[in-house]
Design a protein around this motif. Structure first.
Motif, mmCIF file in Angstrom:
data_model
loop_
_atom_site.group_PDB
_atom_site.id
_atom_site.type_symbol
_atom_site.label_atom_id
_atom_site.label_comp_id
_atom_site.label_asym_id
_atom_site.label_seq_id
_atom_site.Cartn_x
_atom_site.Cartn_y
_atom_site.Cartn_z
ATOM 1 N N MET A 1 0.939 -0.729 -0.518
ATOM 2 C CA MET A 1 -0.662 0.282 -0.147
ATOM 3 C C MET A 1 0.924 1.506 -0.020
ATOM 4 O O MET A 1 1.723 1.407 0.960
ATOM 5 N N GLU A 2 1.238 1.621 -1.002
ATOM 6 C CA GLU A 2 1.955 2.716 -1.155
ATOM 7 C C GLU A 2 1.078 4.276 -1.367
ATOM 8 O O GLU A 2 1.835 5.386 -0.988
ATOM 9 N N ASP A 3 -0.243 4.511 -1.300
ATOM 10 C CA ASP A 3 -0.491 5.706 -1.309
ATOM 11 C C ASP A 3 -0.533 6.736 -0.198
ATOM 12 O O ASP A 3 -1.495 6.136 1.013
ATOM 13 N N LYS A 4 -0.099 7.363 0.216
ATOM 14 C CA LYS A 4 -0.601 7.421 1.469
ATOM 15 C C LYS A 4 -2.074 9.058 1.513
ATOM 16 O O LYS A 4 -1.823 9.473 0.559
ATOM 17 N N VAL A 5 -2.787 8.499 2.670
ATOM 18 C CA VAL A 5 -3.852 8.283 2.474
ATOM 19 C C VAL A 5 -4.152 10.255 3.271
ATOM 20 O O VAL A 5 -3.182 10.667 3.611
ATOM 21 N N GLU A 6 -4.535 11.054 2.078
ATOM 22 C CA GLU A 6 -4.950 12.627 2.659
ATOM 23 C C GLU A 6 -6.297 12.595 3.166
ATOM 24 O O GLU A 6 -7.390 11.809 3.126
ATOM 25 N N LEU A 7 -6.699 13.801 3.337
ATOM 26 C CA LEU A 7 -7.285 14.348 3.943
ATOM 27 C C LEU A 7 -8.581 13.838 3.601
ATOM 28 O O LEU A 7 -9.090 14.721 2.379
ATOM 29 N N GLY A 8 -9.643 13.623 4.028
ATOM 30 C CA GLY A 8 -11.211 13.231 3.544
ATOM 31 C C GLY A 8 -10.898 12.048 2.181
ATOM 32 O O GLY A 8 -12.250 12.421 1.496
ATOM 33 N N ASP A 9 -10.321 10.608 2.010
ATOM 34 C CA ASP A 9 -9.970 10.488 1.019
ATOM 35 C C ASP A 9 -10.359 9.345 1.967
ATOM 36 O O ASP A 9 -10.035 8.635 1.717
ATOM 37 N N TYR A 10 -11.939 9.251 2.133
ATOM 38 C CA TYR A 10 -12.644 8.199 3.016
ATOM 39 C C TYR A 10 -12.194 6.525 2.190
ATOM 40 O O TYR A 10 -11.881 5.860 2.488
ATOM 41 N N SER A 11 -12.332 6.900 0.523
ATOM 42 C CA SER A 11 -12.279 5.431 -0.257
ATOM 43 C C SER A 11 -10.622 5.104 0.051
ATOM 44 O O SER A 11 -10.161 4.132 0.036
ATOM 45 N N LYS A 12 -9.560 6.225 0.361
ATOM 46 C CA LYS A 12 -8.459 5.522 1.212
ATOM 47 C C LYS A 12 -8.118 4.956 1.989
ATOM 48 O O LYS A 12 -6.942 4.187 2.030
ATOM 49 N N ILE A 13 -8.384 5.687 3.173
ATOM 50 C CA ILE A 13 -8.259 4.740 3.810
ATOM 51 C C ILE A 13 -9.278 3.644 4.203
ATOM 52 O O ILE A 13 -8.854 2.908 4.665
ATOM 53 N N LEU A 14 -10.478 3.434 3.419
ATOM 54 C CA LEU A 14 -10.764 2.334 3.456
ATOM 55 C C LEU A 14 -10.024 1.234 2.800
ATOM 56 O O LEU A 14 -9.949 0.148 3.119
ATOM 57 N N ALA A 15 -9.473 1.796 2.219
ATOM 58 C CA ALA A 15 -8.318 0.436 1.244
ATOM 59 C C ALA A 15 -7.242 -0.149 1.818
ATOM 60 O O ALA A 15 -7.165 -1.317 1.504
ATOM 61 N N LEU A 16 -7.199 1.243 2.821
ATOM 62 C CA LEU A 16 -5.996 1.196 4.021
ATOM 63 C C LEU A 16 -5.807 -0.103 4.850
ATOM 64 O O LEU A 16 -5.101 -0.789 5.297
ATOM 65 N N GLN A 17 -7.183 0.139 5.006
ATOM 66 C CA GLN A 17 -7.950 -1.350 6.084
ATOM 67 C C GLN A 17 -8.234 -2.480 6.083
ATOM 68 O O GLN A 17 -8.003 -3.379 6.331
ATOM 69 N N GLU A 18 -8.531 -2.900 4.427
ATOM 70 C CA GLU A 18 -8.670 -3.598 3.307
ATOM 71 C C GLU A 18 -7.064 -4.464 4.101
ATOM 72 O O GLU A 18 -6.931 -5.731 3.543
ATOM 73 N N TYR A 19 -6.030 -3.976 2.886
ATOM 74 C CA TYR A 19 -5.311 -4.057 2.976
ATOM 75 C C TYR A 19 -4.823 -5.088 3.879
ATOM 76 O O TYR A 19 -4.000 -5.454 4.000
ATOM 77 N N ILE A 20 -5.102 -3.855 5.232
ATOM 78 C CA ILE A 20 -3.795 -4.319 6.189
ATOM 79 C C ILE A 20 -4.590 -5.284 7.482
ATOM 80 O O ILE A 20 -3.563 -6.466 7.338
ATOM 81 N N ASN A 21 -5.932 -5.419 6.556
ATOM 82 C CA ASN A 21 -6.571 -6.445 7.093
ATOM 83 C C ASN A 21 -6.090 -8.262 7.026
ATOM 84 O O ASN A 21 -6.096 -8.985 7.856
ATOM 85 N N SER A 22 -6.127 -7.836 5.071
ATOM 86 C CA SER A 22 -5.277 -8.995 4.706
ATOM 87 C C SER A 22 -4.432 -9.138 5.081
ATOM 88 O O SER A 22 -3.989 -10.407 5.125
ATOM 89 N N ARG A 23 -3.242 -8.568 5.151
ATOM 90 C CA ARG A 23 -2.164 -8.702 5.615
ATOM 91 C C ARG A 23 -2.300 -10.244 7.305
ATOM 92 O O ARG A 23 -1.767 -10.373 7.994
ATOM 93 N N LEU A 24 -3.187 -8.960 7.551
ATOM 94 C CA LEU A 24 -2.883 -9.428 9.327
ATOM 95 C C LEU A 24 -3.371 -10.329 9.307
ATOM 96 O O LEU A 24 -3.492 -11.788 9.583
ATOM 97 N N ARG A 25 -4.769 -10.995 8.749
ATOM 98 C CA ARG A 25 -5.705 -12.328 8.487
ATOM 99 C C ARG A 25 -4.912 -12.871 8.135
ATOM 100 O O ARG A 25 -4.592 -14.600 8.425
ATOM 101 N N ASP A 26 -3.849 -13.204 7.511
ATOM 102 C CA ASP A 26 -2.765 -14.300 6.977
ATOM 103 C C ASP A 26 -1.759 -14.022 7.518
ATOM 104 O O ASP A 26 -1.607 -15.237 7.561
ATOM 105 N N ALA A 27 -1.579 -13.298 8.370
ATOM 106 C CA ALA A 27 -0.130 -14.114 9.133
ATOM 107 C C ALA A 27 -0.461 -14.281 10.338
ATOM 108 O O ALA A 27 -0.503 -15.207 11.083
ATOM 109 N N TYR A 28 -2.305 -13.846 10.389
ATOM 110 C CA TYR A 28 -2.597 -14.688 11.332
ATOM 111 C C TYR A 28 -3.219 -17.030 11.114
ATOM 112 O O TYR A 28 -2.603 -17.621 12.216
#
Length: 109
Positions: A1-28
């Protein structure tokens, strides 16, 4: 996940959350058979390494709060990337899951 999330970009926040949760799930899934004690230590180290990886790719997250627990499901870590601690994009890790959100006066402006 390379894009820094800027103010008000809720779509990027959701994409970041999805990416991190995927990594966490795989690690578990890769470590769940190694025992609870191992999972609790592994989780803290994994989250720190994951945040370091995000920061190496343009983010600027710093730790706000930490509440480790021998029961990995209760372990919590919070990071933010704002100029003030607890503002900007917040990552609230709880066990092997994360909730990403925005905190600040200009929420989702």
């Amino acid at each position: 996940m390379e894009d820094k999330v800027e103010l008000g970009d809720y779509s990027k926040i959701l994409a970041l959350q999805e990416y991190i949760n995927s990594r966490l799930r795989d690690a578990y899934e890769s470590n769940k058979d190694k025992g609870r004690e191992n999972l609790s230590k592994f989780l803290v180290d994994f989250v720190e390494a994951l945040v370091d990886e995000l920061n190496a790719n343009g983010h600027s997250f710093g730790r706000c709060d930490y509440s480790g627990d021998v029961n990995f499901e209760n372990s919590e870590q919070q990071y933010s990337d704002g100029e003030e601690m607890g503002c900007g994009v917040l990552l609230h890790f709880h066990g092997f899951a994360v909730k990403a959100s925005w905190e600040g006066r200009d929420k989702y402006a």
